[in-house]
Design a protein around this motif. Structure first.
Motif, short mmCIF file in Angstrom:
data_model
loop_
_atom_site.label_atom_id
_atom_site.label_comp_id
_atom_site.label_asym_id
_atom_site.label_seq_id
_atom_site.Cartn_x
_atom_site.Cartn_y
_atom_site.Cartn_z
N VAL A 243 0.85 -1.21 0.00
CA VAL A 243 0.00 0.00 0.00
C VAL A 243 0.87 1.25 0.00
CG1 VAL A 243 -1.58 1.40 1.40
CG2 VAL A 243 -2.05 -1.03 1.02
N PHE A 244 1.91 1.25 0.81
CA PHE A 244 2.75 2.45 0.89
C PHE A 244 3.69 2.58 -0.31
CE2 PHE A 244 1.06 3.00 5.06
CZ PHE A 244 1.10 4.38 5.22
N THR A 245 3.85 1.50 -1.07
CA THR A 245 4.58 1.63 -2.33
C THR A 245 3.80 2.53 -3.28
OG1 THR A 245 5.49 -0.59 -2.08
CG2 THR A 245 5.61 0.37 -4.26
N ILE A 246 2.50 2.31 -3.38
CA ILE A 246 1.68 3.15 -4.27
C ILE A 246 1.43 4.53 -3.64
CG2 ILE A 246 -0.49 2.18 -3.35
CD1 ILE A 246 0.14 3.46 -6.94
N VAL A 247 1.32 4.61 -2.31
CA VAL A 247 1.13 5.90 -1.64
C VAL A 247 2.35 6.80 -1.86
CG1 VAL A 247 0.96 7.04 0.62
CG2 VAL A 247 -0.51 5.09 0.10
N ILE B 129 -6.63 4.30 -5.75
CA ILE B 129 -7.72 3.56 -5.11
C ILE B 129 -7.82 2.15 -5.68
CG2 ILE B 129 -10.22 3.49 -4.77
CD1 ILE B 129 -10.13 6.60 -4.82
N MET B 130 -7.71 2.04 -7.02
CA MET B 130 -7.77 0.72 -7.67
C MET B 130 -6.69 -0.20 -7.12
SD MET B 130 -8.45 1.74 -11.66
CE MET B 130 -7.87 0.13 -12.18
N ASP B 131 -5.48 0.34 -6.99
CA ASP B 131 -4.35 -0.48 -6.55
C ASP B 131 -4.51 -0.90 -5.09
OD1 ASP B 131 -1.92 -1.75 -7.21
OD2 ASP B 131 -0.79 -0.20 -6.17
N VAL B 132 -4.98 0.01 -4.24
CA VAL B 132 -5.19 -0.33 -2.83
C VAL B 132 -6.23 -1.45 -2.71
CG1 VAL B 132 -6.06 0.52 -0.62
CG2 VAL B 132 -4.49 1.92 -1.95
N VAL B 133 -7.30 -1.37 -3.52
CA VAL B 133 -8.34 -2.42 -3.51
C VAL B 133 -7.74 -3.76 -3.94
CG1 VAL B 133 -10.48 -3.21 -4.61
CG2 VAL B 133 -10.26 -0.83 -3.86
N LEU B 134 -6.90 -3.73 -4.97
CA LEU B 134 -6.25 -4.97 -5.44
C LEU B 134 -5.38 -5.57 -4.34
CD1 LEU B 134 -5.08 -4.13 -9.08
CD2 LEU B 134 -6.78 -5.81 -8.41
N ILE B 135 -4.63 -4.72 -3.65
CA ILE B 135 -3.72 -5.20 -2.59
C ILE B 135 -4.51 -5.85 -1.46
CG2 ILE B 135 -2.08 -4.47 -0.81
CD1 ILE B 135 -1.25 -2.23 -2.85
N LEU B 136 -5.56 -5.17 -0.99
CA LEU B 136 -6.36 -5.69 0.13
C LEU B 136 -7.13 -6.94 -0.27
CD1 LEU B 136 -7.67 -2.34 1.68
CD2 LEU B 136 -5.71 -3.72 2.39
N SER B 137 -7.47 -7.04 -1.55
CA SER B 137 -8.20 -8.24 -2.01
C SER B 137 -7.31 -9.48 -2.07
CB SER B 137 -8.81 -7.98 -3.39
OG SER B 137 -7.80 -7.86 -4.38
N SER B 138 -6.01 -9.24 -1.91
CA SER B 138 -5.08 -10.37 -1.94
C SER B 138 -5.32 -11.36 -0.79
CB SER B 138 -3.63 -9.86 -1.87
OG SER B 138 -3.33 -9.06 -2.99
N TYR B 139 -5.97 -10.88 0.26
CA TYR B 139 -6.24 -11.75 1.41
C TYR B 139 -7.09 -12.95 1.01
CZ TYR B 139 -7.31 -13.17 6.18
OH TYR B 139 -7.42 -13.89 7.34
N LYS B 140 -8.03 -12.71 0.05
CA LYS B 140 -8.92 -13.80 -0.38
C LYS B 140 -8.59 -14.30 -1.79
CE LYS B 140 -13.14 -13.40 2.33
NZ LYS B 140 -14.63 -13.36 2.24
N PHE B 141 -8.16 -13.37 -2.67
CA PHE B 141 -8.01 -13.75 -4.07
C PHE B 141 -6.55 -13.86 -4.54
CE2 PHE B 141 -11.99 -11.31 -3.61
CZ PHE B 141 -12.89 -12.32 -3.94
N ASP B 142 -5.61 -13.61 -3.65
CA ASP B 142 -4.18 -13.71 -4.00
C ASP B 142 -3.83 -12.88 -5.24
OD1 ASP B 142 -4.08 -15.54 -1.93
OD2 ASP B 142 -4.24 -17.28 -3.25
#
Length: 423
Positions: free
Chosen positions: A79-83, A115-128
Motif C-alpha cells: 500500500v505504501f509503495t503506491i502511496v 484507489i484501484m491499486d489499494v483495492v487490489l492489494i487488500l483483495s489479496s487476502y482472499k483472491f491472492d
C-alpha cells in the motif's frame, strides 16, 4: 547473513530518510509543495519500516509469526509503495504549478489508479491478486503483481516526462534546473523497481526511493543557495557563477550585454506604505522581469535590495535602448495590473562586454557607472526644471506686485482730480 544484509540496508535507508525529515520539519518553508514533500518522506519511512519488518519475519528462524501478521506487514508495504508514488506525483505537480491537481475534479481523477491499486492489494487476502502467503509462510507474488508495479510507475513516469518536456520551454527558463531535477527522480525508482522484479527478496524499492529522495533534497538545497527567497529569481552568488562561465565561454558572433537597474523612489514607497508594501513592489518588478526574459532566454537575478541584473547574448543588430524601454513598459503594465497607487519605474544602465573587461566585478562596475550617470543626469534635469519653475513663479510674483502698485497709483491720481474739481 542474507537476512542481516537485507535488514541493515533498510536501517541505512531509514537513517537517511529520518535525517531528511528532521531537516524539513525544522525548515520555515510551509508551502503546499513542501508539506507534500514531508508527507512523501514520512510515507517512505513507513515503506522502509514495513520492508524491515518483512525482512525480520521472512529471515527469522527462531520466531514464528501468524499468517495475519505476515499478511498485514506485506499489505502495508505494498500500500505504501503506491502511496509513496502518488505523493511524489502530487509534490512534482505542485512544483510544476500544474493544473492537473489544481481542481477537485483533477485531484479526484488522479486518485483513481491509487484507489484501484489499494483495492487490489487488500483483495489479496482472499483472491491472492497481488501477493499471497503460502502455507509454509513464504511470500509469493500474485497474478496482478505486475499491474501493481505498473500503476506505481505510472505516477512517477507521467510527471517526470511532463517536467522534462516543460524544462525546454522558454517560459520555464527560470525553473529549468528544478524541472530537470524532478524529471531525474524517476531514474533510481525505475532501476530499483526492475531489479526488484527480477530478484525476488531484494530491498531494491526501498533503496531506490531513498536515494531518489536524497537526490531531490540535495538539489532543492542547492537551488535555495542560488535563489532569492522573496522573488524566486537567481541571487547574486548565481550571477557571479553564471557571468564568470559566460565570459569564458562566449557564443561566436554574439555580443554579451549586462543590464543593471534599480527601482526609482523605492525609499519613498517604504516610508509611505511600509516595508511589506515595499516587498510587494519588489515582487512586481521580479514578475515583470520574468515576463521579459521568457521572450529572450536572458539570465535575470536580484542583485540586492531594489537592484536587479539581466545578462544576455544577442546579435549585433540588438538595440539596448529599446530593450531598456521595454523593461519599463512591461513594468508599467504589471504594476497597473496590480492596481497600485504608486507608479513603478526603473533606472537602467547597461554595458557591452569587450576584451578590456577581464573580471565579473569590472563588467558589473562598468554597467553600474552607466546606471548612476543616467540617474545623475535625470536628477540634474529635474533640479534645473524645479529651479526654472521657481524662478518663473518669482518673476510672475514681481510682475503682479508691480502692476498692483501701478493700479493703486492710477486710482490715487483719479481721486485727486475729482477732489480738485469739487473744490
Amino acid at each position: 547473513m542474507e537476512g542481516l544484509l537485507y535488514c541493515t540496508l533498510n536501517i541505512f535507508c531509514l537513517a537517511i530518510l529520518g535525517t531528511i525529515l528532521g531537516r524539513i520539519l525544522r525548515s520555515s518553508d510551509k508551502r503546499v509543495s513542501q508539506v507534500t514533500y514531508s508527507w512523501f518522506i514520512i510515507s517512505s519511512i513507513i515503506l522502509c519500516s514495513s520492508d524491515l519488518l518483512w525482512g525480520i519475519i521472512d529471515f527469522s528462524y527462531q520466531w514464528q509469526f501468524s499468517e495475519a501478521i505476515d499478511f498485514a506487514v506485506n499489505s502495508i508495504y505494498h500500500v505504501f509503495t503506491i502511496v509513496v508514488s502518488y505523493l511524489w506525483f502530487l509534490y512534482a505537480e505542485s512544483e510544476q504549478e500544474s493544473r492537473t491537481i489544481s481542481t477537485k475534479i483533477g485531484w479526484g481523477i488522479s486518485m483513481i489508479p491509487l484507489i484501484m491499486d489499494v483495492v487490489l492489494i487488500l483483495s489479496s487476502y482472499k483472491f491472492d491478486s497481488v501477493f499471497r502467503i503460502s502455507e509454509s509462510g513464504e511470500y509469493e507474488r500474485g497474478q496482478l503483481y505486475v499491474l501493481h508495479i505498473l500503476i506505481c510507475f505510472f505516477y512517477i513516469i507521467f510527471t517526470s516526462i511532463k517536467a522534462f518536456v516543460r524544462s525546454f520551454r522558454k517560459d520555464n527558463y527560470m525553473r529549468k534546473d528544478k524541472l530537470r531535477s524532478i524529471a531525474s527522480f524517476c531514474v533510481f525508482p525505475l532501476i530499483s523497481g526492475v531489479l526488484q522484479v527480477l530478484f525476488i527478496g531484494s530491498p531494491m524499492i526501498s533503496a531506490g526511493v531513498t536515494f531518489a529522495s536524497l537526490q531531490v533534497y540535495v538539489s532543492s538545497r542547492e537551488q535555495l543557495i542560488s535563489v532569492d527567497p522573496l522573488t524566486k529569481l537567481n541571487n547574486r552568488t548565481e550571477l557571479v557563477r553564471f557571468l564568470d562561465n559566460k565570459m569564458k565561454n562566449r557564443s561566436p558572433g554574439k555580443d554579451l550585454y549586462l543590464f543593471i537597474m534599480d527601482l526609482d523612489y523605492f525609499k519613498k514607497i517604504n516610508d509611505k506604505y511600509g516595508h511589506i508594501e515595499g516587498d510587494t513592489a519588489i515582487t512586481i518588478v521580479a514578475d515583470a522581469l520574468k515576463i521579459i526574459v521568457r521572450k529572450t532566454n536572458f539570465f535575470v537575478c536580484r542583485y540586492g535590495g531594489d537592484e536587479f541584473v539581466i545578462v544576455g547574448e544577442v546579435k549585433s543588430d540588438f538595440n539596448p535602448g529599446e530593450f531598456r524601454e521595454e523593461i519599463n513598459r512591461t513594468l508599467k503594465e504589471e504594476s497597473e495590473k496590480h492596481g497600485k497607487e504608486y507608479t513603478l519605474h526603473m533606472s537602467v544602465g547597461y554595458f557591452k562586454h569587450n576584451p578590456e573587461i577581464h573580471s565579473v566585478a569590472e563588467f558589473i562596475s562598468a554597467a553600474d557607472k552607466y546606471l548612476y550617470k543616467q540617474k545623475s543626469d535625470r536628477l540634474l534635469k529635474r533640479s534645473q526644471k524645479e529651479q526654472g519653475e521657481a524662478a518663473s513663479e518669482k518673476i510672475e510674483f514681481k510682475a503682479d506686485k508691480k502692476s498692483e502698485r501701478n493700479v493703486i497709483k492710477k486710482a490715487e491720481k483719479l481721486l485727486t482730480k475729482k477732489e480738485d474739481k469739487i473744490i
